[in-house]
Design a protein around this motif. Structure first.
Motif, PDB file in Angstrom:
ATOM      1  N   GLN A 215     -24.980   5.383  -7.535  1.00 48.75           N
ATOM      2  CA  GLN A 215     -25.159   6.379  -8.349  1.00 48.75           C
ATOM      3  C   GLN A 215     -24.607   7.698  -8.555  1.00 48.75           C
ATOM      4  O   GLN A 215     -24.450   8.141  -9.266  1.00 48.75           O
ATOM      5  N   ARG A 216     -23.738   7.547  -6.774  1.00 51.28           N
ATOM      6  CA  ARG A 216     -22.541   9.064  -6.650  1.00 51.28           C
ATOM      7  C   ARG A 216     -21.524   8.735  -8.052  1.00 51.28           C
ATOM      8  O   ARG A 216     -21.587  10.377  -8.194  1.00 51.28           O
ATOM      9  N   LEU A 217     -21.061   7.715  -8.420  1.00 50.88           N
ATOM     10  CA  LEU A 217     -20.318   7.934  -9.104  1.00 50.88           C
ATOM     11  C   LEU A 217     -20.918   8.354 -10.746  1.00 50.88           C
ATOM     12  O   LEU A 217     -19.850   8.267 -11.589  1.00 50.88           O
ATOM     13  N   VAL A 218     -21.441   8.396 -10.903  1.00 50.85           N
ATOM     14  CA  VAL A 218     -21.964   8.529 -12.767  1.00 50.85           C
ATOM     15  C   VAL A 218     -21.688  10.590 -12.249  1.00 50.85           C
ATOM     16  O   VAL A 218     -22.377  11.176 -11.859  1.00 50.85           O
ATOM     17  N   GLY A 222     -16.793  12.264 -13.580  1.00 45.61           N
ATOM     18  CA  GLY A 222     -16.856  12.290 -15.602  1.00 45.61           C
ATOM     19  C   GLY A 222     -16.109  11.644 -16.618  1.00 45.61           C
ATOM     20  O   GLY A 222     -15.968  12.008 -17.120  1.00 45.61           O
ATOM     21  N   ARG A 223     -15.644  10.183 -15.931  1.00 44.19           N
ATOM     22  CA  ARG A 223     -15.089   9.086 -16.188  1.00 44.19           C
ATOM     23  C   ARG A 223     -16.133   8.316 -16.290  1.00 44.19           C
ATOM     24  O   ARG A 223     -16.197   6.877 -17.045  1.00 44.19           O
ATOM     25  N   GLN A 228     -22.112   1.851 -17.380  1.00 45.51           N
ATOM     26  CA  GLN A 228     -20.499   1.418 -16.832  1.00 45.51           C
ATOM     27  C   GLN A 228     -20.955   1.369 -15.663  1.00 45.51           C
ATOM     28  O   GLN A 228     -20.940   0.059 -14.622  1.00 45.51           O
ATOM     29  N   MET A 229     -21.907   2.655 -14.218  1.00 46.05           N
ATOM     30  CA  MET A 229     -21.912   1.962 -13.140  1.00 46.05           C
ATOM     31  C   MET A 229     -22.547   1.318 -13.021  1.00 46.05           C
ATOM     32  O   MET A 229     -22.541   0.389 -11.608  1.00 46.05           O
ATOM     33  N   THR A 230     -24.060   1.094 -13.344  1.00 39.99           N
ATOM     34  CA  THR A 230     -24.831  -0.403 -13.313  1.00 39.99           C
ATOM     35  C   THR A 230     -23.848  -1.634 -13.383  1.00 39.99           C
ATOM     36  O   THR A 230     -24.391  -2.298 -12.606  1.00 39.99           O
ATOM     37  N   SER A 231     -23.085  -1.721 -14.390  1.00 41.35           N
ATOM     38  CA  SER A 231     -21.984  -2.754 -14.726  1.00 41.35           C
ATOM     39  C   SER A 231     -21.251  -3.178 -13.589  1.00 41.35           C
ATOM     40  O   SER A 231     -20.934  -3.937 -12.825  1.00 41.35           O
ATOM     41  N   LEU A 232     -20.470  -2.387 -13.180  1.00 38.92           N
ATOM     42  CA  LEU A 232     -20.292  -1.766 -11.464  1.00 38.92           C
ATOM     43  C   LEU A 232     -20.328  -2.498 -10.427  1.00 38.92           C
ATOM     44  O   LEU A 232     -20.243  -3.653 -10.411  1.00 38.92           O
ATOM     45  N   LEU A 311     -18.934  12.163 -22.917  1.00 39.98           N
ATOM     46  CA  LEU A 311     -17.641  10.815 -22.750  1.00 39.98           C
ATOM     47  C   LEU A 311     -16.937   9.732 -24.113  1.00 39.98           C
ATOM     48  O   LEU A 311     -16.135   9.719 -24.073  1.00 39.98           O
ATOM     49  N   GLU A 312     -18.831   9.242 -24.643  1.00 43.67           N
ATOM     50  CA  GLU A 312     -18.398   9.264 -26.550  1.00 43.67           C
ATOM     51  C   GLU A 312     -18.176  10.367 -26.498  1.00 43.67           C
ATOM     52  O   GLU A 312     -17.083  10.187 -27.513  1.00 43.67           O
ATOM     53  N   HIS A 313     -17.331  11.711 -27.292  1.00 37.35           N
ATOM     54  CA  HIS A 313     -17.195  12.159 -27.511  1.00 37.35           C
ATOM     55  C   HIS A 313     -15.134  12.010 -27.059  1.00 37.35           C
ATOM     56  O   HIS A 313     -14.342  12.440 -27.932  1.00 37.35           O
ATOM     57  N   ASP A 314     -15.290  11.727 -26.017  1.00 35.52           N
ATOM     58  CA  ASP A 314     -13.833  12.458 -25.234  1.00 35.52           C
ATOM     59  C   ASP A 314     -13.700  10.903 -25.527  1.00 35.52           C
ATOM     60  O   ASP A 314     -11.735  10.441 -26.027  1.00 35.52           O
TER      61      ASP A 314
END
Length: 321
Positions: A215-218, A222-223, A228-232, A311-314
Motif C-alpha cells: 500500500q505504501r507504493l500508492v 506518484g505513478r 495498479q498496486m493491487t494488480s502488481l 494520474l488520469e489527468h497526466d
C-alpha cells in the motif's frame, strides 16, 4: 524470458485491471444461474435433513428399475432408489408406520433373495432434520460474523467486506451446482462447505497481506493507483496462489476417483464433489472477485480517488469502475 519462467520467478506482468471487469461479469452470470437453479430445481436434500426411512441391503445384480417395480406393490414406487458401490441397494422414503417399514423391508429382502434380517433400516425424524438444518445455517452465520470481525481487526473492514463477498460467491456457486445437477445434500456436504469457506478465506488473506504490504507504493512515487498496486500484488503472489490451489485440488480429485468411483464410498463422493467445486470457485474468487471488490471500495476513498484523478489527468489508466 518465457511466461512460465516469469511465473516461477514471481515476475509475471498480467494486467489484472483489464481482466477484472470480465471476471465480475462471469461471476455475475454464474451466480444468476446458481440462484435460478436453486429456485427452479431446489436442493436434493438427504434423509438427514428431510427425515424419513432408509433401507439398505446387499443386492448384486438388482437394478434400480427392478427395485422400483417391486416397491410399487407396497406403495414406494416414488422412493429414492440408488445403488451404492457395486452391490448395495439403498431405498429412501418418507416416515412410515412400523408395519409399513416391515412390509417394505420384506419386499426388499425378497427382491435381493436374502433373509429379512440382512436388510438394515434407519429412521430419521423430521424434527431431527430440522435441527440439522438450523445448526448448519447457524454455523454459516457465525462463520461470516467471526471472519468479518477478524479481518476488520487484522487488516481493515474493506478487505473483510471483499473477502465476505468472495465467500458468498463461492457458497452460491457450490450450492447452485448441487441444485443444477441434483446432487444429494448430506451432512458430509455441509462439512465440505464449511471447509470450502476456510480455504477461500485463507487464499484471500494471502492476497490481502501482499496488498497491505504494498500500500505504501500508492502515491509514494506518484505513478501508481490503488488498482495498479493491487494488480502488481496479484502478480507477486500468483505463483503461491496457484501452488496452494493445485496442492489442495489434487488430493480431492484422488479422493473422488479412488474413494468414490473405485471403492464405491458414497460418503466420500458427497464430500469430495462439494469440496472440489468449492476449491475451484475459491481459487477463482480470490483473484477474480475479492480483489476487484476491494479495489472498487478503496478507490472511492478521497485520498486514493485524488491520486487516480491526478494520474488520469497526466496519462490514461485502466481502472475498475
Amino acid at each position: 524470458m518465457s511466461g512460465f519462467s516469469r511465473l516461477l520467478r514471481g515476475e509475471t506482468r498480467i494486467d489484472f485491471l483489464k481482466w477484472w471487469k470480465r471476471t465480475i461479469v462471469v461471476s455475475a452470470v454464474l451466480v444468476v444461474i446458481s440462484v435460478g437453479a436453486l429456485f427452479v430445481r431446489g436442493l436434493n436434500l438427504g434423509i438427514d435433513f428431510e427425515g424419513g426411512v432408509s433401507w439398505e441391503v446387499s443386492a448384486p445384480g438388482v437394478s434400480v428399475g427392478e427395485a422400483r417395480t417391486a416397491l410399487e406393490s407396497v406403495g414406494e414406487g416414488s422412493a429414492k432408489i440408488q445403488t451404492v458401490g457395486s452391490d448395495i441397494l439403498r431405498v429412501q422414503g418418507p416416515e412410515a408406520t412400523p408395519e409399513h417399514e416391515a412390509e417394505v423391508r420384506q419386499t426388499i429382502a425378497d427382491l435381493a433373495g436374502t433373509d429379512i434380517a440382512e436388510v438394515s433400516v434407519s429412521t430419521v425424524g423430521a424434527s431431527w432434520g430440522s435441527d440439522i438444518t438450523e445448526s448448519a445455517v447457524r454455523a454459516l452465520v457465525l462463520f461470516f460474523v467471526a471472519i468479518l470481525i477478524y479481518l476488520s481487526v487484522r487488516l481493515e473492514w474493506r478487505m473483510a467486506v471483499a473477502a465476505i463477498v468472495a465467500v458468498v460467491h463461492d457458497v452460491l456457486i457450490s450450492v447452485g451446482v448441487y441444485a443444477l445437477f441434483q446432487f444429494e445434500v448430506t451432512p458430509g456436504t455441509v462439512i465440505a462447505f464449511l471447509t470450502i469457506l476456510g480455504y477461500s478465506i485463507y487464499d484471500t488473506i494471502v492476497v490481502d497481506d501482499k496488498i497491505k504490504e504494498n500500500q505504501r507504493l500508492v502515491g509514494m512515487s506518484g505513478r501508481m493507483t490503488y488498482g495498479q498496486m493491487t494488480s502488481l500484488s496479484m502478480n507477486q503472489v500468483l505463483l503461491r496462489s496457484l501452488n496452494t490451489s493445485i496442492v489442495s485440488i489434487l488430493p480431492v480429485i484422488s479422493l473422488l476417483v479412488v474413494g468414490a468411483e473405485l471403492m464405491g464410498a458414497v460418503t466420500l463422493e458427497e464430500f469430495s464433489v462439494a469440496l472440489l467445486v468449492g476449491l475451484v470457485a475459491g481459487a477463482y474468487s480470490s483473484i477474480g472477485v475479492a480483489a476487484p471488490v476491494l479495489v472498487w471500495l478503496k478507490e472511492h476513498e478521497p485520498k486514493n480517488q485524488a491520486i487516480r484523478e491526478r494520474l488520469e489527468h497526466d496519462r490514461p489508466v485502466v481502472v475498475v469502475a
